[in-house]
Design a protein around this motif. Sequence first.
Motif, PDB file in Angstrom:
ATOM      1  N   ARG A   8      70.145   2.673  47.642  1.00 14.57           N
ATOM      2  CA  ARG A   8      70.107   2.839  49.090  1.00 14.57           C
ATOM      3  C   ARG A   8      68.889   2.175  49.724  1.00 14.57           C
ATOM      4  N   ASP A   9      67.774   2.119  49.007  1.00 15.81           N
ATOM      5  CA  ASP A   9      66.556   1.499  49.522  1.00 15.81           C
ATOM      6  C   ASP A   9      66.325   0.153  48.864  1.00 15.81           C
ATOM      7  N   ARG A  10      65.581  -0.708  49.547  1.00 16.46           N
ATOM      8  CA  ARG A  10      65.174  -1.975  48.937  1.00 16.46           C
ATOM      9  C   ARG A  10      64.115  -1.699  47.877  1.00 16.46           C
ATOM     10  N   ARG A  11      64.275  -2.334  46.726  1.00 23.29           N
ATOM     11  CA  ARG A  11      63.302  -2.183  45.645  1.00 23.29           C
ATOM     12  C   ARG A  11      62.798  -3.561  45.251  1.00 23.29           C
ATOM     13  N   GLU A  12      61.484  -3.728  45.179  1.00 22.21           N
ATOM     14  CA  GLU A  12      60.877  -5.012  44.848  1.00 22.21           C
ATOM     15  C   GLU A  12      60.091  -4.899  43.553  1.00 22.21           C
ATOM     16  N   ALA A  13      60.156  -5.931  42.724  1.00 19.96           N
ATOM     17  CA  ALA A  13      59.413  -5.966  41.466  1.00 19.96           C
ATOM     18  C   ALA A  13      59.189  -7.417  41.073  1.00 19.96           C
ATOM     19  N   GLU A  14      58.441  -7.627  40.001  1.00 19.93           N
ATOM     20  CA  GLU A  14      58.209  -8.978  39.488  1.00 19.93           C
ATOM     21  C   GLU A  14      59.297  -9.310  38.477  1.00 19.93           C
ATOM     22  N   GLY A  15      60.000 -10.420  38.709  1.00 20.87           N
ATOM     23  CA  GLY A  15      61.053 -10.850  37.809  1.00 20.87           C
ATOM     24  C   GLY A  15      60.608 -12.042  36.973  1.00 20.87           C
ATOM     25  N   ARG A  16      61.335 -12.268  35.901  1.00 20.42           N
ATOM     26  CA  ARG A  16      61.007 -13.410  35.033  1.00 20.42           C
ATOM     27  C   ARG A  16      62.256 -13.866  34.297  1.00 20.42           C
ATOM     28  N   ILE A  17      62.356 -15.186  34.163  1.00 19.38           N
ATOM     29  CA  ILE A  17      63.352 -15.811  33.298  1.00 19.38           C
ATOM     30  C   ILE A  17      62.602 -16.859  32.490  1.00 19.38           C
ATOM     31  N   GLY A  18      62.391 -16.595  31.227  1.00 16.68           N
ATOM     32  CA  GLY A  18      61.592 -17.508  30.419  1.00 16.68           C
ATOM     33  C   GLY A  18      60.166 -17.578  30.943  1.00 16.68           C
ATOM     34  N   ASP A  19      59.719 -18.816  31.291  1.00 18.56           N
ATOM     35  CA  ASP A  19      58.368 -18.995  31.800  1.00 18.56           C
ATOM     36  C   ASP A  19      58.296 -18.881  33.320  1.00 18.56           C
ATOM     37  N   LEU A  20      59.412 -18.560  33.970  1.00 18.80           N
ATOM     38  CA  LEU A  20      59.485 -18.527  35.426  1.00 18.80           C
ATOM     39  C   LEU A  20      59.109 -17.130  35.927  1.00 18.80           C
ATOM     40  N   ARG A  21      58.220 -17.068  36.938  1.00 17.12           N
ATOM     41  CA  ARG A  21      57.799 -15.801  37.523  1.00 17.12           C
ATOM     42  C   ARG A  21      58.111 -15.830  39.016  1.00 17.12           C
ATOM     43  N   ILE A  26      61.509 -10.209  42.980  1.00 17.68           N
ATOM     44  CA  ILE A  26      62.939  -9.953  43.059  1.00 17.68           C
ATOM     45  C   ILE A  26      63.187  -8.694  43.882  1.00 17.68           C
ATOM     46  N   LEU A  27      64.200  -8.738  44.739  1.00 16.69           N
ATOM     47  CA  LEU A  27      64.555  -7.617  45.611  1.00 16.69           C
ATOM     48  C   LEU A  27      65.947  -7.115  45.258  1.00 16.69           C
ATOM     49  N   ASP A  28      66.032  -5.813  44.972  1.00 19.77           N
ATOM     50  CA  ASP A  28      67.338  -5.168  44.835  1.00 19.77           C
ATOM     51  C   ASP A  28      67.668  -4.508  46.177  1.00 19.77           C
ATOM     52  N   THR A  29      68.913  -4.618  46.624  1.00 17.78           N
ATOM     53  CA  THR A  29      69.289  -4.122  47.946  1.00 17.78           C
ATOM     54  C   THR A  29      70.479  -3.183  47.847  1.00 17.78           C
ATOM     55  N   ALA A  30      70.690  -2.435  48.934  1.00 24.67           N
ATOM     56  CA  ALA A  30      71.847  -1.547  49.009  1.00 24.67           C
ATOM     57  C   ALA A  30      73.122  -2.369  49.180  1.00 24.67           C
ATOM     58  N   GLY A  31      74.218  -1.828  48.692  1.00 23.94           N
ATOM     59  CA  GLY A  31      75.503  -2.487  48.872  1.00 23.94           C
ATOM     60  C   GLY A  31      75.856  -2.605  50.347  1.00 23.94           C
ATOM     61  N   TYR A  32      76.319  -3.791  50.739  1.00 26.84           N
ATOM     62  CA  TYR A  32      76.594  -4.057  52.156  1.00 26.84           C
ATOM     63  C   TYR A  32      77.839  -3.306  52.607  1.00 26.84           C
ATOM     64  N   GLU A  33      77.693  -2.562  53.715  1.00 29.95           N
ATOM     65  CA  GLU A  33      78.812  -1.869  54.359  1.00 29.95           C
ATOM     66  C   GLU A  33      78.910  -2.365  55.797  1.00 29.95           C
ATOM     67  N   ASP A  34      80.112  -2.646  56.235  1.00 28.16           N
ATOM     68  CA  ASP A  34      80.335  -3.172  57.594  1.00 28.16           C
ATOM     69  C   ASP A  34      80.423  -2.006  58.587  1.00 28.16           C
ATOM     70  N   ARG A  35      79.268  -1.327  58.788  1.00 28.53           N
ATOM     71  CA  ARG A  35      79.231  -0.152  59.656  1.00 28.53           C
ATOM     72  C   ARG A  35      78.155  -0.339  60.715  1.00 28.53           C
ATOM     73  N   PHE A  36      78.459   0.063  61.951  1.00 27.99           N
ATOM     74  CA  PHE A  36      77.529  -0.069  63.071  1.00 27.99           C
ATOM     75  C   PHE A  36      77.555   1.202  63.934  1.00 27.99           C
ATOM     76  N   ASP A  37      77.650   2.362  63.274  1.00 28.28           N
ATOM     77  CA  ASP A  37      77.829   3.614  64.009  1.00 28.28           C
ATOM     78  C   ASP A  37      76.653   4.569  63.877  1.00 28.28           C
ATOM     79  N   GLY A  38      75.485   4.081  63.398  1.00 27.72           N
ATOM     80  CA  GLY A  38      74.322   4.943  63.249  1.00 27.72           C
ATOM     81  C   GLY A  38      74.355   5.826  62.027  1.00 27.72           C
ATOM     82  N   SER A  39      75.352   5.666  61.171  1.00 26.40           N
ATOM     83  CA  SER A  39      75.487   6.489  59.972  1.00 26.40           C
ATOM     84  C   SER A  39      74.510   6.017  58.889  1.00 26.40           C
TER      85      SER A  39
END
Length: 471
Positions: free
Chosen positions: A38-51, A54-67
């Motif tokens: 539900r919340d954005r989560r940020e951390a340090e990611g790596r693939i091999g020597d690459l740093r 990375i942000l994990d996000t909530a699943g997108y819902e097409d809602r605009f009703d204040g819920s």
Amino acid sequence: MSALVAIVGRPNVGKSTLFNRLVGRKIALVDDTPGVTRDRREAEGRIGDLRFRILDTAGYEDRFDGSLEDRMRQGTELAIREADVILFMIDARAGVTPLDERFAQVLRKSGKEVHLIANKAEGKAADAGLMEAFSLGFGEPVPLSAEHGLGLADLHAIIGKAVDAKTPPPTLDDEMPDVDIELPPDDGTIEDGPPLRWNPKRYLNVAIVGRPNAGKSTLINTMVGEERLLTGPEAGITRDSIMVPWEWEGRTINLVDTAGIRRKARVEGKLEKLSVGDSLRSIQYAEIVVLLLDATIPFEKQDLALADLVHREGRAMVIALNKWDLIEDKQATLVKLREECERLLPQLRGVPLVTISGLQGRNIDRLMGAIFKIEQAWNTHLSTAKLNRWLYAVIEKHPPPAVSGRRIKMRYMTQAKMRPPSFIIFGSRADAVPASYQRYLINSMRETFDMPGTPIRLWLRSGKNPYADKD
């Protein structure tokens, strides 16, 4: 600053699984239930020597009703605006859904670099979904299996370009010129410096814990000055433990928002058990724990259980009475709550008690002052000579009771470690020392050495009699 990569998509396509894979640790909750994150989560990611970040996000819902789903959507759109690269994830086995198509329209309008990731692409069941993915208009999809680690080489190439774009080329000004340094002659003498003292480190991990709807996420949002965490009137919004870095008086305070912890008998379902387990691990990894209580209904049974858990884990703790703006007779209520705290939590005598309003931002400075003070007490180191002078004084004032007509002798004391302060007393018949006398020693130590509310470990050891095995 390193490149920021956001993983986005509709619920239950595997975003958190890929996030954990890139981070190298299982720090985001993963479950088959849609909408776990539900919340954005940020951390340090790596693939091999690459740093990169990375942000994990909530699943997108097409809602605009204040819920709640609407507020989750707004958090995801904020992550899109902040990111350098967007990894738009779909489920290759399920194919392209109407929500995927709606989200694709949102991403095209963002103007950001978007790469289509077709997750769960292992096996022939994903072939049809891979062909459908071309219809979203982002070119050839990248087949991936976040669970099995397949397709990471393609991600390395995508993210590597963004990292190179964020890394400025070296200049001649960055090179260090050669400088001749004259060293003073070594005459064999060493100057005496100042005595070693505890030096607070730059980073401090502070976990905010409490029952559901106590105001933990609201407090952190107020402290950092932005709507970083999802809040609302619904109880139990937070599921993951989210770390939010924050600067205060030159130090980085890693604020950890945790899921509300209910009584074990009321915890229902696998997902809530995962959330509670994540919160309990946050207590273990924290240095300071802020137990947030609702001032209108304080010291419930679960609050006392949490306080005792923090004490048993050896973490330093501050009790914050939130929603203090709702209390009418503040002075009388505070006196009453201090008395209740001393009576209900005798193992934490003198624990700091701070009244705050997370919504209005009142007394945040007092809360941080209490955190820094309890941190210093938690890092207390006492010399052996000072400890033994204290031990002889308290024994003379109140000697240990005799057990079965035989006296208990305490001869020597030393500190074993800090964080929390832990001490060993050597003497005779250590196993016979009553628990009440141990509490007397701990409480006296708190008063003498100014360690109120600090968890103290005290071990008693019996010295071996050298003549026990001789005639």
